[in-house]
Write a protein that holds these residues in place. Structure first.
Motif, short mmCIF file in Angstrom:
data_model
loop_
_atom_site.label_atom_id
_atom_site.label_comp_id
_atom_site.label_asym_id
_atom_site.label_seq_id
_atom_site.Cartn_x
_atom_site.Cartn_y
_atom_site.Cartn_z
N GLY A 1 63.40 15.60 -42.56
CA GLY A 1 64.51 16.16 -42.10
C GLY A 1 64.25 17.20 -40.93
N TYR A 2 63.00 17.57 -40.57
CA TYR A 2 62.64 18.50 -39.42
C TYR A 2 62.82 17.51 -38.22
N LEU A 3 62.00 16.60 -38.21
CA LEU A 3 61.91 15.74 -37.02
C LEU A 3 63.10 14.94 -36.84
N LEU A 4 63.81 14.58 -37.97
CA LEU A 4 65.13 13.72 -37.90
C LEU A 4 66.43 14.54 -37.58
N ARG A 5 66.05 15.90 -37.37
CA ARG A 5 67.22 16.78 -36.89
C ARG A 5 67.57 16.35 -35.50
N ASP A 6 66.57 15.86 -34.79
CA ASP A 6 67.15 15.46 -33.62
C ASP A 6 66.56 14.11 -33.23
N PRO A 7 67.12 13.06 -33.97
CA PRO A 7 66.61 11.80 -33.76
C PRO A 7 66.95 11.22 -32.24
N ALA A 8 66.24 10.54 -31.50
CA ALA A 8 66.19 10.35 -30.01
C ALA A 8 66.51 11.68 -29.10
N MET A 9 66.09 12.52 -29.74
CA MET A 9 65.81 13.74 -28.64
C MET A 9 64.34 14.32 -28.88
N PRO A 10 63.47 13.70 -28.78
CA PRO A 10 61.99 14.04 -29.33
C PRO A 10 61.72 15.48 -28.39
N LEU A 11 62.41 15.35 -27.04
CA LEU A 11 61.79 16.36 -26.06
C LEU A 11 62.43 17.78 -26.73
N ASP A 12 63.83 17.61 -27.05
CA ASP A 12 64.67 18.76 -27.52
C ASP A 12 63.94 19.33 -28.79
N ASN A 13 63.70 18.55 -29.49
CA ASN A 13 63.03 18.90 -30.60
C ASN A 13 61.69 19.76 -30.44
N LEU A 14 60.79 19.03 -29.66
CA LEU A 14 59.67 19.73 -29.32
C LEU A 14 59.84 21.19 -28.69
N ALA A 15 60.59 20.96 -27.39
CA ALA A 15 60.77 22.47 -26.99
C ALA A 15 61.33 23.43 -28.11
N ASN A 16 62.04 22.98 -29.03
CA ASN A 16 62.42 24.09 -30.46
C ASN A 16 61.22 24.20 -31.26
N THR A 17 60.52 23.19 -31.37
CA THR A 17 59.18 23.44 -32.26
C THR A 17 58.40 24.55 -31.44
N LEU A 18 58.19 24.41 -30.10
CA LEU A 18 57.11 25.27 -29.67
C LEU A 18 57.75 26.76 -29.60
N THR A 19 59.13 26.73 -29.22
CA THR A 19 59.78 28.07 -28.86
C THR A 19 59.93 28.80 -30.56
N ILE A 20 60.02 27.86 -31.66
CA ILE A 20 60.24 28.85 -32.98
C ILE A 20 59.05 29.20 -33.61
#
Lengths: 649, 410
Positions: free
Chosen positions: A198-217
């Motif tokens: 569910g974590y990576l699938l929070r933003d399917p098709a938006m891997p860059l947004d997801n990663l930006a949030n990963t690094l921030t959080i």
């Protein structure tokens, strides 16, 4: 157990080009189905309940020692500015504060009295330990996590209830933070088969947004600019960002549109939406790809890489940290890309991972973080007290990322147990040195959960919902998802009257299958189900009490708000809160009714709302207005509309 | 302490290129369009509206799924804006907006405030700026509102009472406005609450507690307001409600019209789900019709009521979307995108700026600061007169580099 012979329908799902099929064949999943395979349908039901772990492993002497180390850093920081720590808070202030910070709600009058009457020397430490292994802790910790992770129970046809169940279980089990984060980043499978996807699938098709949030959080890395261009101040360049993103470039995060398939499967028995829901939980999936595919954007602006060329995965290092730089990893093995990323990110030698989460938990307990803002730790020397922040990071590592033990230590510091300060002016917030915690409004969830404890009683803590069966029931093996399998499960669900219309179901009893444990929740026509914020669908409806008081809409990380507003004041003045607290079924009122004398009734109310007895002046004044005709119900109204109720000292 | 603050102010202002005393000759008073907007409706298309698929249609490889159509003005839009095309002669489109941030949260913050998000300061939205310079717009209603979204620190560094009143669901309007008892009984309880809070308030002279008290005061004023009905959509004829569309954005636009009509100066309406990464065609078909209809209806409705000349309707979005299109979706693209302004002295049927063939670069870039300065100018805010924050830093509408785009004014 139903078994069904399957007819492959897979061409509908993967009517893509043959090349891609060839690629996937070599990858671990998905495989092609064998039409003769007989497969069991998934169970319709929840996984067994996980109880909150009661094991606190750190000896209390070590807790006190670590707390003293933190206090030492705080004292040094204060002394440097010729400031003194605040005096210790009173027991009445402390008991209310610790219930809110550890268990997410105010204590009842009874709970407060038990604590005040306790004469043991270490009663504060004991209460901390007690609350940290309670159901309230699980609920409170989940609210924190859900806000950070932008958790929504459903988005479109995607259902995240299995993920939610997994998150709650990790809290109950007190899994270590590095392990949890690692699972979030490396999980494979579908929403139905594996919660943490569910974590990576929070933003399917938006891997860059997801990663930006990963690094921030998780690292407090300020990358919101680097996604599109070099960061103007920090060390992050756009290239750095892409090199980090490349660790996810070997991952296939499916973002296919399940509605297309639903259109083809729809028939007179099952609606498009039902079929779509069944399909979606399996189509949204995380799988490894055969190779890293991320390329620099076509409009890449800098001359350190060619637009459109493939990105080489590489970890960022922080020059300023010198030898604290995290260890390098071999990234040649493509299949292990996310694993290497997770190992690097959560490594105890990564100078940022431990500090980031420690800083976040500190902010929750004290109202202000050691380094503000929590999402930008690019220069750790900018903390209000860098030595304190380092100490917190060290302790977090020594605890092996046990967030509960960390909070246990934090709550045992003199700084936490001191009297509160008022909020510093906005320009000085990042310089605050923690003479004590800061006065703050309860979070939306704390407010709601506190009102419930007063209204329906503390048994509300034990009511746990579990909607995961609504997702796991669709767990067809990804490669065996067929028309018949879907038909079979939908039929079963129709038999169980699962698809009743949303409206009528809401007014019926709480569907028992959604309950994990605890008593049946009560229902209030104005407010829906009276269960704690963590057990309601996430986030609550826009007009729910929780949202009005600032629960995050869960679109952005850490978006919960403690701001006041006119609708909040109106809700407290005229809304259904009064019925909940002063109404016929209120637990609070029946406790008040137990007392004969007016003075005792008033005292019960004061203990319930504020965790203290009224002063003589207050008691006299109330006595007077009641003589003049004010009712008990009006007094209740008056008390919860006072700032002393909604603010945490 | 005071001296130190004055010193900081002076330094800040000098390095800022501003004089310590506001230079009145530099104000825009008298310039065209200044103060023409008595009311502002700020529509926020959430998620990043694709300019190429809406207001800035392109041909060739970057063309989206929608056909290009002509409008009642001299410019074209895509077929996703069929209704907007009919009122194109009432609006100005800016096709060369440019931003720096391509992540939703910070980009939305930037578009809403014209300042990059910082930890140490919260920046106000335009409603709070207007309230600061122009005063409250009504004696019992708040001066700003936000629909379909929380207040999100809209007051910025201004007092919390400048925060927009949030209406999270336009259908429900403002809830809990019926007091349980008469005003005397209410007053009695409130007075008692105040009295019993003396000790607490004395111990904690806290800004957030004060703000909380202010919200109570404002709520009481509002409860007694004769204009409370403005929040109630059921007072609109069913036909009008249907015209705006039965969805949160449509009803939000209608509510915005009611609120500005009643005297609320600044109303934000958020809506749409324009973040189309995977299936742009299907998503445009779903997201654009309700938007298109609500937007066109709002402009028409305001015009018919004679309000358009004094109401500025702003259409904003946090960024545009990438030109590359292969039948799937489009990524975020902040370098060049489109917004629109209408009413209140803004030219009609006008396009400002042209983007290149691929919609990637604009010939006359309009920064978000410029955009805000333009709106501020229309609202009659003295743009060159800075507000000095508590920490001694000067702030102006549109940040220091924002300049109003005077060509947009008729």
């Amino acid at each position: 157990m139903d078994t069904i012979k399957l007819i492959p329908l897979i061409l509908l799902f993967f009517a893509t080009n043959l090349e891609a099929q060839e690629d996937r064949k070599n990858a671990r999943l998905p495989k092609w189905p064998n039409p003769d395979t007989v497969v069991k349908l998934p169970e319709i039901g929840n996984a067994p309940q996980v109880e909150v772990s009661t094991e606190l492993w750190l000896p209390s002497t070590s807790v006190q020692k670590a707390a003293a180390m933190i206090d030492k850093q705080i004292m040094a920081g204060l002394a440097h500015e010729n400031l003194k720590p605040n005096p210790a808070s009173s027991d009445t202030v402390f008991v209310r504060r610790i219930y809110l910070d550890a268990a997410g709600r105010i204590p009842t009058a009874e709970e407060t009295r038990v604590f005040l009457d306790d004469s043991s020397r270490d009663k504060r430490a004991q209460l901390i330990d007690e609350l940290l292994v309670s159901d309230g802790y699980r609920s409170h910790q989940f609210n924190w996590l859900a806000d950070m992770l932008r958790h929504q129970t459903s988005m479109g046809l995607r259902r995240y209830a299995n993920y939610e169940r997994w998150l709650k279980d990790q809290i109950a089990l007190n899994r270590k933070w590095n392990e949890v984060v690692s699972d979030l980043l490396t999980a494979e499978g579908t929403l139905a088969s594996n919660g943490p996807t569910g974590y990576l699938l929070r933003d399917p098709a938006m891997p860059l947004d997801n990663l930006a949030n990963t690094l921030t959080i998780f690292l407090g890395a300020n990358v919101s600019c680097a996604q599109c261009h070099d960061h103007p101040f920090a060390e992050w360049s756009q290239k750095d960002f892409y090199q980090m993103a490349a660790f996810f470039g070997g991952t296939y995060v499916s973002d296919r549109d399940p509605r297309k398939i639903a259109n083809q499967l729809e028939n007179e028995l099952h609606s498009k939406r039902q079929v779509g829901t069944a399909v979606a939980q399996n189509m949204y999936a995380v799988f490894p790809e055969i190779e890293q595919k991320l390329t620099y954007p076509e409009d890449y602006f800098y001359n350190n890489a060619n637009p459109g060329s493939k990105v080489d995965p590489s970890f960022i290092s922080w020059e300023a940290e010198g030898n604290q730089r995290p260890p390098d990893f071999d990234t040649s093995n493509v299949e292990g890309l996310r694993d290497s990323f997770a190992t690097w990110l959560t490594h105890s030698e990564n100078p940022r991972f431990a500090v980031a989460v420690a800083n976040r938990l500190w902010k929750r307990a004290f109202g202000i973080a050691v380094q503000e803002p929590i999402e930008d730790l690019d220069n750790l020397e900018r903390a209000s007290n860098p030595a304190l922040l380092r100490e917190l990071g060290n302790i977090m590592v020594l605890l092996k990322f046990d967030l509960r033990e960390f909070q246990r230590i934090m709550f045992n510091t003199q700084a936490y147990q001191a009297e509160a300060n008022i909020t510093p002016p906005i320009g000085e917030i990042d310089e605050y040195l923690f003479a004590g915690p800061v006065l703050r409004r309860m979070t939306s969830e704390q407010t709601w959960d506190s009102i419930l404890a007063l209204s329906v009683g503390t048994e509300v803590d034990a009511i746990k919902t579990d909607y995961s069966h609504r997702v796991t029931r669709f767990d067809f093996p990804y490669d065996l998802m067929t028309m018949d399998a879907i038909e079979g499960v939908l039929g079963k669900m129709a038999d169980a009257d699962y698809w009743g219309s949303g409206k009528s179901r809401r007014n019926q009893q709480f569907p028992e299958a959604d309950l994990a444990s605890g008593p049946m929740p009560s229902f209030s026509s104005g407010k829906g189900f009276l269960i704690r914020a963590s057990e309601l669908p996430q986030p609550a409806e826009p007009f729910h009490f929780l949202r009005m008081f600032g629960q995050s809409p869960r679109l952005l990380p850490d978006d919960g708000s403690r701001e006041g507003s006119i609708p909040q004041a109106l809700m407290l003045m005229n809304g259904p809160v009064h019925d909940l607290l002063a109404g016929r079924n209120s637990v609070l009122m029946s406790a008040v009714d137990q007392h004969e004398k007016r003075g005792a009734k008033i005292e019960e109310l004061y203990f319930s709302f504020f965790g203290r007895a009224p002063s003589e002046v207050e008691a006299d004044r109330i006595d007077q207005v009641m003589d003049e005709g004010m009712s008990l119900s009006d007094l209740v109204w008056t008390l919860y509309n006072m700032p002393e109720f909604i603010f945490v000292q | 302490m005071n001296n130190r603050r004055q010193f900081i102010e002076r330094c800040a202002l000098t390095s800022f290129g501003l004089s310590v005393l506001p230079n009145l000759s530099n104000g825009q008073e008298g310039a065209s369009g200044f103060g023409s907007a008595k009311r502002i409706i700020f529509l926020n298309a959430q998620g990043g509206m694709s300019h190429i698929d809406t207001f800035d249609p392109k041909e060739g490889s970057v063309k989206g799924p929608g056909e290009t159509i002509s409008t009642s003005a001299d410019f074209q839009v895509t077929e996703y804006l069929k209704e907007t095309a009919k009122i194109a002669d009432q609006i100005s489109v800016i096709r060369t907006m440019t931003s720096k941030i391509g992540v939703h949260g910070p980009a939305t913050y930037f578009m809403r405030t014209a300042y990059a998000q910082r930890a140490t300061v919260k920046h106000p939205n335009l409603g709070a700026w207007a309230e600061h310079y122009l005063g409250a717009s009504h004696d019992t209603l708040p001066s700003s509102a936000c629909i379909n979204n929380g207040p999100r620190h809209g007051n910025g560094f201004f007092p919390p009472s400048y925060s927009p009143i949030p209406i999270l669901d336009p259908e429900s309007g403002l809830q809990n406005i019926k007091s349980r008892d008469g005003s005397d009984a209410l007053k009695k309880k409130l007075d008692l609450a105040q009295e019993l809070s003396t000790g607490f308030l004395g111990r904690y002279p806290d800004s957030n507690v004060k703000a909380y008290q202010e919200f109570y005061d404002n709520s009481i004023r509002l409860l007694r307001s004769e204009d409370l009905a403005a929040f109630d959509l059921t007072q609109e004829p069913q036909k009008v409600r249907e015209q705006y569309g039965s969805n949160k954005f449509g009803q939000g636009c209608l509510l915005a019209r009611r609120l500005v009509e009643a005297g609320i100066r600044y109303v934000e309406v958020s809506g749409g789900n324009w973040d189309m990464h995977q299936n742009l065609e299907a998503e445009m078909e779903e997201v654009s019709p309700p938007f298109d209809r609500a937007y066109a209806t709002l402009i028409t409705d305001l015009k018919e009521r004679g309000l358009l000349d004094s109401t500025l309707v702003v259409l904003a979005t946090e960024f545009g979307r990438k030109s590359q299109y292969d039948g799937g979706g489009r990524g975020h693209y902040p370098i060049c995108f489109s917004t629109a302004l209408a009413g209140a002295g803004i030219k009609r049927g006008f396009v400002y700026g042209e983007s290149d063939k691929r919609g990637e670069w604009g010939d006359k870039p309009v920064t978000i600061g410029d955009f805000h300065a333009t709106i501020g100018h229309a609202a009659g805010i003295p743009l060159e007169q800075p507000y000095i924050s508590a920490s001694g830093r000067p702030f102006v509408v549109g940040d220091k580099s924002g300049k109003p785009v005077m060509e947009l004014f008729a």
